[in-house]
Design a protein around this motif. Structure first.
Motif, mmCIF file in Angstrom:
data_model
loop_
_atom_site.group_PDB
_atom_site.id
_atom_site.type_symbol
_atom_site.label_atom_id
_atom_site.label_comp_id
_atom_site.label_asym_id
_atom_site.label_seq_id
_atom_site.Cartn_x
_atom_site.Cartn_y
_atom_site.Cartn_z
ATOM 1 N N VAL A 186 51.368 35.300 54.392
ATOM 2 C CA VAL A 186 50.790 36.388 53.615
ATOM 3 C C VAL A 186 50.733 37.603 54.541
ATOM 4 O O VAL A 186 50.510 37.461 55.748
ATOM 5 N N VAL A 187 50.949 38.788 53.987
ATOM 6 C CA VAL A 187 51.031 40.010 54.791
ATOM 7 C C VAL A 187 50.107 41.058 54.186
ATOM 8 O O VAL A 187 50.045 41.215 52.960
ATOM 9 N N GLY A 188 49.382 41.763 55.047
ATOM 10 C CA GLY A 188 48.500 42.819 54.562
ATOM 11 C C GLY A 188 47.660 43.392 55.674
ATOM 12 O O GLY A 188 47.986 43.248 56.852
ATOM 13 N N CYS B 219 43.111 42.236 52.624
ATOM 14 C CA CYS B 219 43.907 41.677 51.530
ATOM 15 C C CYS B 219 45.316 41.403 52.033
ATOM 16 O O CYS B 219 45.948 42.304 52.619
ATOM 17 N N PHE B 220 45.785 40.194 51.773
ATOM 18 C CA PHE B 220 47.056 39.722 52.290
ATOM 19 C C PHE B 220 47.788 38.996 51.161
ATOM 20 O O PHE B 220 47.179 38.177 50.471
ATOM 21 N N ARG C 218 52.262 34.531 42.973
ATOM 22 C CA ARG C 218 51.781 35.429 44.021
ATOM 23 C C ARG C 218 50.569 34.748 44.639
ATOM 24 O O ARG C 218 49.781 34.101 43.945
ATOM 25 N N VAL C 219 50.428 34.899 45.943
ATOM 26 C CA VAL C 219 49.304 34.350 46.694
ATOM 27 C C VAL C 219 48.542 35.520 47.298
ATOM 28 O O VAL C 219 49.139 36.478 47.783
ATOM 29 N N ARG C 220 47.215 35.437 47.250
ATOM 30 C CA ARG C 220 46.366 36.459 47.865
ATOM 31 C C ARG C 220 45.322 35.776 48.734
ATOM 32 O O ARG C 220 44.623 34.864 48.285
ATOM 33 N N PHE C 221 45.213 36.212 49.979
ATOM 34 C CA PHE C 221 44.090 35.859 50.844
ATOM 35 C C PHE C 221 43.219 37.101 50.924
ATOM 36 O O PHE C 221 43.732 38.209 51.097
ATOM 37 N N MET C 222 41.914 36.925 50.823
ATOM 38 C CA MET C 222 41.005 38.054 50.936
ATOM 39 C C MET C 222 39.862 37.699 51.888
ATOM 40 O O MET C 222 39.218 36.663 51.730
ATOM 41 N N TRP C 223 39.652 38.559 52.876
ATOM 42 C CA TRP C 223 38.536 38.442 53.812
ATOM 43 C C TRP C 223 37.492 39.485 53.449
ATOM 44 O O TRP C 223 37.807 40.680 53.337
ATOM 45 N N THR C 224 36.253 39.039 53.251
ATOM 46 C CA THR C 224 35.139 39.930 52.956
ATOM 47 C C THR C 224 33.931 39.455 53.757
ATOM 48 O O THR C 224 34.005 38.456 54.474
ATOM 49 N N ALA C 225 32.825 40.155 53.590
ATOM 50 C CA ALA C 225 31.550 39.731 54.162
ATOM 51 C C ALA C 225 30.648 39.283 53.020
ATOM 52 O O ALA C 225 30.597 39.936 51.978
ATOM 53 N N GLU D 226 38.812 33.954 50.747
ATOM 54 C CA GLU D 226 39.140 33.462 49.415
ATOM 55 C C GLU D 226 40.652 33.439 49.245
ATOM 56 O O GLU D 226 41.343 34.350 49.689
ATOM 57 N N GLN D 227 41.112 32.392 48.591
ATOM 58 C CA GLN D 227 42.518 32.293 48.227
ATOM 59 C C GLN D 227 42.615 32.338 46.709
ATOM 60 O O GLN D 227 41.817 31.700 46.011
ATOM 61 N N ALA D 228 43.577 33.101 46.213
ATOM 62 C CA ALA D 228 43.799 33.187 44.767
ATOM 63 C C ALA D 228 45.296 33.137 44.501
ATOM 64 O O ALA D 228 46.102 33.580 45.323
ATOM 65 N N PHE D 229 45.660 32.584 43.338
ATOM 66 C CA PHE D 229 47.050 32.527 42.898
ATOM 67 C C PHE D 229 47.187 33.296 41.588
ATOM 68 O O PHE D 229 46.256 33.352 40.780
ATOM 69 N N SER D 230 48.379 33.848 41.393
ATOM 70 C CA SER D 230 48.709 34.535 40.141
ATOM 71 C C SER D 230 50.063 34.034 39.663
ATOM 72 O O SER D 230 51.011 33.974 40.443
ATOM 73 N N SER D 231 50.128 33.683 38.395
ATOM 74 C CA SER D 231 51.403 33.263 37.805
ATOM 75 C C SER D 231 52.034 34.386 36.993
ATOM 76 O O SER D 231 53.105 34.205 36.413
ATOM 77 N N ASP D 232 51.370 35.575 36.976
ATOM 78 C CA ASP D 232 51.901 36.691 36.196
ATOM 79 C C ASP D 232 52.171 37.921 37.067
ATOM 80 O O ASP D 232 52.006 39.061 36.637
ATOM 81 N N GLY D 233 52.590 37.685 38.305
ATOM 82 C CA GLY D 233 52.970 38.783 39.187
ATOM 83 C C GLY D 233 51.821 39.586 39.751
ATOM 84 O O GLY D 233 52.024 40.674 40.266
#
Length: 177
Positions: free
Chosen positions: A105-107, A115-116, A128-135, A145-152
């Protein structure tokens, strides 16, 4: 920047973006049992992680121990900073598949949120895969958090959350314990 102050992360790419994460951590995991299938059943388990800088500060590695309900496993996260683009690439190496690095993942961080993204496949279908770092609002300590999207990327299903707490003095300094 203290070890628990992710909100102080720079708003532009920097090799210091992940300095808040240096050290030893206890992790509370929550993850969906099935991904992108409408599953609402979460499982919780604990783990630990030790992160250190590498490559003169342009990379970092964390060694992870995950206590899944069906057994423990080890994994490694490798992050590499590209000073020319101000972005990070993040790879996951699962100890159960030691010859296979996940797609990176890149970001980058903006306003204290990292956000990556990556394009990957799940069950043969593009996602699409998203990694998100927050506090975390209540503690200021890191959350991944990891999230997936099947709709781009139009909609996202969060499927894995990790809440980190620093290990205290006298607690195991490595995830080997």
């Amino acid at each position: 920047m203290t070890s628990s102050d992710i909100s102080a992360a720079p708003t532009t790419g920097s090799a210091a973006d992940f300095d808040f994460f240096i050290g030893s951590w206890r992790i509370q995991h929550r993850r969906l049992k099935e991904r992108l299938l409408g599953c609402q059943e979460w499982e919780s388990f604990e783990g630990s992680s030790v992160m250190q800088k590498m490559l003169g500060g342009l990379a970092n590695v964390d060694d992870n121990l995950l206590h899944l309900p069906d057994g423990d496993y080890r994994a490694l996260t490798l992050r590499s900073f590209d000073a020319a683009t101000g972005q990070w690439a993040i790879w996951w190496l699962d100890g159960r598949r030691p010859g296979q690095l996940d797609v990176p993942v890149v970001g980058q961080f903006r306003d204290g949120i990292g956000c990556f993204y990556a394009d990957d496949t799940l069950r043969g279908q593009p996602i699409r895969v998203r990694f998100m770092w927050t506090a975390r609002a209540e503690t200021g300590q890191p959350r991944w958090e990891q999230a997936f999207s099947s709709d781009g990327g139009t909609s996202w299903e969060c499927n894995w959350v990790m809440d980190f707490s620093p290990l205290l003095a006298g607690q195991a300094a490595t995830p080997c314990a």
